[in-house]
Design an enzyme around this catalytic site. Structure first.
Site, PDB file in Angstrom:
ATOM      1  N   TYR A  55       7.079   1.641  -8.386  1.00  0.00           N
ATOM      2  CA  TYR A  55       6.384   0.363  -8.253  1.00  0.00           C
ATOM      3  C   TYR A  55       5.866  -0.112  -9.610  1.00  0.00           C
ATOM      4  O   TYR A  55       5.994  -1.290  -9.954  1.00  0.00           O
ATOM      5  CB  TYR A  55       5.238   0.466  -7.247  1.00  0.00           C
ATOM      6  CG  TYR A  55       5.679   0.753  -5.829  1.00  0.00           C
ATOM      7  CD1 TYR A  55       6.819   0.169  -5.285  1.00  0.00           C
ATOM      8  CD2 TYR A  55       4.946   1.609  -5.017  1.00  0.00           C
ATOM      9  CE1 TYR A  55       7.222   0.440  -3.991  1.00  0.00           C
ATOM     10  CE2 TYR A  55       5.337   1.871  -3.709  1.00  0.00           C
ATOM     11  CZ  TYR A  55       6.477   1.285  -3.206  1.00  0.00           C
ATOM     12  OH  TYR A  55       6.869   1.545  -1.911  1.00  0.00           O
ATOM     13  N   GLU A  90       0.873  -1.171   0.000  1.00  0.00           N
ATOM     14  CA  GLU A  90       0.000   0.000   0.000  1.00  0.00           C
ATOM     15  C   GLU A  90       0.905   1.215   0.000  1.00  0.00           C
ATOM     16  O   GLU A  90       1.936   1.232   0.669  1.00  0.00           O
ATOM     17  CB  GLU A  90      -0.892   0.025   1.238  1.00  0.00           C
ATOM     18  CG  GLU A  90      -1.882  -1.108   1.276  1.00  0.00           C
ATOM     19  CD  GLU A  90      -2.605  -1.225   2.607  1.00  0.00           C
ATOM     20  OE1 GLU A  90      -2.208  -0.540   3.573  1.00  0.00           O
ATOM     21  OE2 GLU A  90      -3.562  -2.006   2.671  1.00  0.00           O
TER      22      GLU A  90
END
Length: 162
Positions: free
Chosen positions: A129, A117
């Site tokens: 990411y 997260e």
């Protein structure tokens, strides 16, 4: 008179080491955590993340801790719980190195997925990411505290077994 900025600290990537985090590393890790996050983990929280399902590592340059991650594994799923790079050396690809290590390490342990997260406002991390194969799967509305109230968490996953 104009202020003279110190030259940025450049890390020799050939001499980096990634090793398991130990209890003796908590002070250095906590110091980085405190400089990187608006709502840092406590030392007690770091200490609670040792045990068989956890695998946490530190990134060393010249024997100095310059980054870390805390992860856990349950039923083939890895959760990246925390990650940070010393602010003074950010922007040199060190986060990429640490995340790639996490993916490779997880794959070597026959894990299937890595979950995380991230704050919706952390565009640099989101880009990193995505570059490493993570995809956005959902959002947690108002999950993280911030200066002006709360902000969403972006839930991402990288599938390792594809």
């Amino acid at each position: 008179m104009e202020a003279i900025m110190p030259a940025p600290l450049i890390i020799n990537k050939e001499k980096l080491q990634i090793v398991p985090m130990g209890l003796a590393d908590i002070e250095d890790v906590f110091n980085i955590e405190s400089r990187c996050h608006s709502h840092p983990w406590s030392k007690k929280l770091f200490l609670s993340n040792f045990g068989t399902r956890y695998f946490s590592h530190i990134l060393l340059a010249d024997e100095q801790v310059i980054g870390y991650f805390v992860a856990s594994s349950v039923a083939g799923e890895v959760t990246l719980m925390n990650i940070a790079i010393e602010p003074e050396v950010q922007g040199q690809g060190l986060g990429n190195i640490l995340l790639q290590f996490l993916k490779d390490y997880s794959q070597a342990k026959d894990e299937e997925e890595v979950w995380l997260e991230v704050r919706a406002s952390n565009l640099y991390a989101l880009k990193l990411y995505q570059k490493l194969g993570f995809v956005e799967l959902d959002r947690r509305k108002d999950y993280y505290p911030c200066k002006n109230g709360r902000e969403d968490a972006v839930i991402m996953c990288c599938y390792l077994s594809l």
